[in-house]
Write a protein that holds these residues in place. Sequence first.
Motif, mmCIF file in Angstrom:
data_model
loop_
_atom_site.group_PDB
_atom_site.id
_atom_site.type_symbol
_atom_site.label_atom_id
_atom_site.label_comp_id
_atom_site.label_asym_id
_atom_site.label_seq_id
_atom_site.Cartn_x
_atom_site.Cartn_y
_atom_site.Cartn_z
ATOM 1 N N LEU A 112 3.255 17.024 -3.724
ATOM 2 C CA LEU A 112 3.311 16.065 -3.129
ATOM 3 C C LEU A 112 4.454 16.397 -1.933
ATOM 4 C CD1 LEU A 112 3.262 12.734 -2.840
ATOM 5 C CD2 LEU A 112 5.329 12.593 -4.123
ATOM 6 N N VAL A 113 4.102 16.011 -0.544
ATOM 7 C CA VAL A 113 5.080 16.491 0.395
ATOM 8 C C VAL A 113 5.377 15.277 1.208
ATOM 9 C CG1 VAL A 113 4.043 18.725 0.641
ATOM 10 C CG2 VAL A 113 3.000 16.821 1.852
ATOM 11 N N GLY A 114 4.903 13.980 0.922
ATOM 12 C CA GLY A 114 5.330 12.804 1.834
ATOM 13 C C GLY A 114 4.891 11.620 1.051
ATOM 14 N N PHE A 115 5.533 10.401 1.280
ATOM 15 C CA PHE A 115 5.259 9.077 0.817
ATOM 16 C C PHE A 115 5.801 8.049 1.558
ATOM 17 C CE2 PHE A 115 6.712 5.673 -1.839
ATOM 18 C CZ PHE A 115 5.694 5.133 -2.363
ATOM 19 N N LYS A 116 4.868 6.914 1.736
ATOM 20 C CA LYS A 116 5.265 5.949 2.633
ATOM 21 C C LYS A 116 4.706 4.560 1.960
ATOM 22 C CE LYS A 116 6.264 4.485 6.870
ATOM 23 N NZ LYS A 116 7.588 4.062 7.171
ATOM 24 N N LEU A 160 0.806 -1.274 0.056
ATOM 25 C CA LEU A 160 0.148 -0.071 -0.030
ATOM 26 C C LEU A 160 1.067 1.122 -0.004
ATOM 27 C CD1 LEU A 160 -3.044 1.049 0.141
ATOM 28 C CD2 LEU A 160 -2.676 1.113 2.588
ATOM 29 N N HIS A 161 0.694 2.091 -1.015
ATOM 30 C CA HIS A 161 1.690 3.039 -1.091
ATOM 31 C C HIS A 161 0.817 4.369 -0.819
ATOM 32 C CE1 HIS A 161 4.714 0.641 -3.088
ATOM 33 N NE2 HIS A 161 3.636 0.326 -3.755
ATOM 34 N N VAL A 162 0.970 5.289 0.073
ATOM 35 C CA VAL A 162 0.525 6.541 0.482
ATOM 36 C C VAL A 162 1.185 7.657 0.181
ATOM 37 C CG1 VAL A 162 -0.895 7.605 2.407
ATOM 38 C CG2 VAL A 162 -0.725 5.148 2.428
ATOM 39 N N PHE A 163 0.407 8.548 -0.585
ATOM 40 C CA PHE A 163 1.046 9.740 -0.954
ATOM 41 C C PHE A 163 0.294 10.951 -0.127
ATOM 42 C CE2 PHE A 163 1.304 6.781 -4.214
ATOM 43 C CZ PHE A 163 2.629 6.977 -4.968
ATOM 44 N N ALA A 164 1.190 11.807 0.297
ATOM 45 C CA ALA A 164 0.658 13.035 1.125
ATOM 46 C C ALA A 164 0.759 14.216 0.169
ATOM 47 C CB ALA A 164 1.185 13.024 2.414
#
Length: 94
Positions: free
Chosen positions: A77-81, A64-68
Amino acid sequence: MKYLALIAPIFCASAFPALAAPSTQALTYDIFEVSVPHMDLENCPETLAAENVFCRATLHHEELHVFAFSYDGDSPLVGFKTFSAEGIGSLLSE
């Protein structure tokens, strides 16, 4: 976070070919929204939660790729996990 602008395009180009076109622009939500199949998240995971940020998620290769994205400006885009989603296939096929 300063390397995020370099990592995100590489990830997106390999995982989501629609984003592979060379660009000098930062990844914004407008580009992401039309290019990447995703789910809207009501809340960001704790590791990405911040004021003035919203999150979207994709499922790819049992991850599961979460994009902030920021609500400011063009919603960059300011974050990714990435989170393991091992076994989710069996849940989806029930």
